[in-house]
Write an enzyme that holds these catalytic residues in place. Sequence first.
Site, mmCIF file in Angstrom:
data_model
loop_
_atom_site.group_PDB
_atom_site.id
_atom_site.type_symbol
_atom_site.label_atom_id
_atom_site.label_comp_id
_atom_site.label_asym_id
_atom_site.label_seq_id
_atom_site.Cartn_x
_atom_site.Cartn_y
_atom_site.Cartn_z
ATOM 1 N N SER A 114 -34.530 106.340 -17.814
ATOM 2 C CA SER A 114 -35.096 107.012 -17.530
ATOM 3 C C SER A 114 -36.833 106.895 -17.112
ATOM 4 C CB SER A 114 -34.574 108.412 -18.391
ATOM 5 O OG SER A 114 -35.618 107.949 -19.957
ATOM 6 N N CYS A 115 -37.339 106.545 -17.453
ATOM 7 C CA CYS A 115 -38.999 106.314 -17.356
ATOM 8 C C CYS A 115 -39.747 104.968 -17.111
ATOM 9 C CB CYS A 115 -39.547 106.607 -18.322
ATOM 10 S SG CYS A 115 -41.043 106.766 -18.318
ATOM 11 N N GLY A 116 -40.245 104.751 -15.594
ATOM 12 C CA GLY A 116 -40.060 103.725 -16.292
ATOM 13 C C GLY A 116 -41.527 103.227 -15.839
ATOM 14 N N CYS A 118 -43.163 104.225 -18.947
ATOM 15 C CA CYS A 118 -42.991 103.393 -20.629
ATOM 16 C C CYS A 118 -44.035 102.023 -20.849
ATOM 17 C CB CYS A 118 -41.931 103.958 -21.497
ATOM 18 S SG CYS A 118 -40.883 105.445 -20.926
#
Length: 280
Positions: A114-116, A118
């Site tokens: 969901s969050c590249g 991070c």
Amino acid sequence: MGRVTERRRTLRIRDGAVSSRADTLVAEEPLEIRLNGKPLAITMRTPGDDFALAAGFLVSEGVIAEGEEVQSIVYCAGATADGVNTYNVVDVKLAPGVVVPDITLERNVYTTSSCGLCGKASLDAVRTTTRHPVADAPPVRVTPELLATLPDRLRAAQKVFDRTGGLHAAALFSEDGELWDVREDVGRHNAVDKLVGRALTDGRLPLSRAVLLVSGRASFELAQKAVMAGIPVLAAVSAPSSLAVDLAAESGLTLVGFLRGPSMNVYAGEHRIALEAEVH
């Protein structure tokens, strides 16, 4: 490898009626990307197009910009302690003489679906200078009418989504609306990396005449990936982030959000949108 989807038992409740059946789910597994044998990043992805995913990731990170800079991409045999190849570890070997930026080797990134972003130490770390600046020679021009047709065409090309309902998608179109490529993944950033990686190996970078459409929102990272691949137009069916708009404005990227039928918002690069109506 037949691992794109998996079956799981589920309890179905419909209007008070209860039944048991198997449901088809999108697969999600970790992929470790190694660079010249050294661990670089781990991303949660849908198996498939792993070599393209790894190549596209390296383009986004500014490590490579042309297919000739990659010597080989292979699955690592004996990826586990007992010597089993899980097909979840790939090693990208760069061609002799290709310089590897220190930052990519020093920051072991863990990327969720969901969050590249991070794991990025700072925004400065992702403002990598692209070797494929967005060009306008001649300018790409797309009409709102053409853009309005793209989401339905992307949806129609999502084969795995039809079975699972749980995948993001990204597509490359020509400025005339020709569908060039579609990729699906549990992570929207992975879907874009797969597109860019395939274009790299096919010798099509920079994608200077392309329109990139994503099925979700337009985050800073997706804008970054578009800029790194030289893509002039990024369109999303949902909202952009403020930082994505800032990056688009700074880099010359055309950014379209809330693309839903004939309605859309143009946040940057409006000179590429061929308008007949006067702007008020």
